[in-house]
Structures are given as structure tokens and as C-alpha cells.
Design an enzyme around this catalytic site. Sequence first.
Site, mmCIF file in Angstrom:
data_model
loop_
_atom_site.group_PDB
_atom_site.id
_atom_site.type_symbol
_atom_site.label_atom_id
_atom_site.label_comp_id
_atom_site.label_asym_id
_atom_site.label_seq_id
_atom_site.Cartn_x
_atom_site.Cartn_y
_atom_site.Cartn_z
ATOM 1 N N SER A 7 -6.917 5.214 0.009
ATOM 2 C CA SER A 7 -7.437 4.002 -0.410
ATOM 3 C C SER A 7 -8.741 3.630 -0.337
ATOM 4 O O SER A 7 -9.012 3.763 0.825
ATOM 5 C CB SER A 7 -6.293 2.586 0.068
ATOM 6 O OG SER A 7 -4.876 3.216 0.078
ATOM 7 N N ASP A 48 0.809 -1.269 -0.027
ATOM 8 C CA ASP A 48 -0.056 -0.122 0.162
ATOM 9 C C ASP A 48 0.869 1.256 -0.031
ATOM 10 O O ASP A 48 0.393 2.195 -0.042
ATOM 11 C CB ASP A 48 -0.798 0.069 1.276
ATOM 12 C CG ASP A 48 -1.948 1.173 1.010
ATOM 13 O OD1 ASP A 48 -2.642 1.388 0.133
ATOM 14 O OD2 ASP A 48 -2.291 1.565 2.117
ATOM 15 N N GLN A 65 -5.734 -1.992 -6.515
ATOM 16 C CA GLN A 65 -6.229 -1.375 -5.843
ATOM 17 C C GLN A 65 -7.010 -0.062 -6.259
ATOM 18 O O GLN A 65 -6.371 0.574 -7.484
ATOM 19 C CB GLN A 65 -5.232 -0.638 -4.773
ATOM 20 C CG GLN A 65 -5.673 0.301 -3.735
ATOM 21 C CD GLN A 65 -4.384 0.914 -2.794
ATOM 22 O OE1 GLN A 65 -3.967 1.774 -3.153
ATOM 23 N NE2 GLN A 65 -4.101 0.067 -1.576
#
Length: 290
Positions: A231, A207, A281
Amino acid sequence: MTNPAERLIDLLDLEQIEVDIFRGRSPDESLQRVFGGQVAGQALVAAGRTTDGERPVHSLHAYFLRPGSPGVPIVYQIERVRDGRSFTTRRVTAVQQGRTIFNLTASFHRPEEGSFEHQLPPSHPVPDPETLPTVAEEIRGHLGAMPETLQRMARRQPFDIRYVDRLRWAPDEIAGADPRSAVWMRAVGPLGDDPLVHTCALTYASDMTLLDAVRIPVEPLWGPRGFDMASLDHAMWFHRPFRADEWFLYDQESPIATGGRGLARGRIFDRAGRLLVSVVQEGLFRKLGG
């Protein structure tokens, strides 16, 4: 404990407070929200602690529902969805101050022999990580010195990150740039021999830079920020065993950005070019001051 890799291991070492309920600490740092990779990594640790340990994680799907508050513990509640002959499924709900901030579903698969194998190679050849400058070296080269705020961040950083392409600092440097980015990464110290720790550490790292690919065509990655980003969801598929304290290549691209959202996908390879992990993502992007 001063080694950032040791601090990462400690961060992933959850406290069990009841059957299928775990508590993770959240560092009290000067961040607007808890880092999403931390929550995903801790949730995966919690899920793994309720399995027999003989089935590695093969996939996870997660949603970031609310921003977490730094410095406040996070409670992870596990639902044992399935324990089959080959697959185990766990659902994790992360709660902070009485509100759900994150959901994760993880699937674990007993290793078995496949009848065939194939994979696509990395998109293009890249230099070895040792030949590339560290982020700190690139910052010093551009600014002449490392600002104190960045020094504090660097001292806490559990991963050595080396960008394949040099860092861009000015708007004229991004003209015509494709929405792609590649970085070499590895933990800054040894992480032990527990495969679950390495899987959760890499989940944490996944991430860190993935949404960079969305930003590259519109603003330099370094320097003043024009967008706030967060996110929204995160999915990973784990294909082969790996160690997160050995170099891995994170090849990232963004196929589309529209409607205030940007999609990014990444492939993680070892130094031999074997595909280890696939990641997708979506992030929310809002212009600051707009």
C-alpha cells in the site's frame, strides 16, 4: 485472550506515554512487514484520543512511507492542527526505531443536519453473507484440507470474510475477469460500544482486500503469488455511523493499473444498502523475481 476480536481491541488500545504521544504494540508475526491496516487503525485511535469524543471521524488521508517491522513497538506522535467550532483536525506521525513509517491526517466533524441526501446504490445485487461459504470452507473444498499455515492465519483473523464471487485458483479462471471484487465482512466477535473502536476496526479491515481488485485480471487471488504488492496511500470518508461487528459489504474496483501502480476504490454498505464509508487506495505492484 484467544478471541481474535478481543485481540483486535487489545491491539487498538494504545499506551499513552506522554501528552499527545502514544505507543502501540506490533505483533511478532511471520510477515514481511507490519500490516498497513494495523498502523492506520492505531494512528486513528491516537488521533481520536486527543479530541473531546463528541466529533466522529469523517475522513482520513494517509501515506505509507516505509515498511514497519513486526514485533517492534510503534510510537504515534500527534499534532493538534485545528480545534474549530465544527471540525477538529489531527496529524499523526508513526515512528518505529527512529524512522517515520507512516503519516495520517484525520478530520473530525460535529454531527449536524443536512439540507438534502442522496447516494448511489451497490453496483449489483449480491447474496446474503450467510449463504456464502467462508474462506476456510472454500480452501477445504479446493484443497481437501486446510494447510497448517493457513490454519494459524485463520485462528488470528479478526474478521469473517466471505467473497461474493467464488475464489479463483488457476490462470484460466481469470480470463476476461473485470478488475472488481466484493466481500462481506464483520468482526468475528463483539467489539463493545465505543464508536471510535468500530471506526478504527473498520479502518483496519479496509486494507485487507482492497488491492485484490487490481490483481484479479492478472493472477488468481489464491495460489502462488506472481507479484509483491504494498500500500502506498489510503483515504477514507465516513458517511454514517456503523458497527464493524455487523455484516458490511465491501464493493471494490480498480479503474486503472499502470506504471507499476494500481488504483483501487471501495464502497462499504450495510445490509440495508446504505453507504457507510468510501475508500481509495493506491498500491505498488512488482513482479516477483523480476
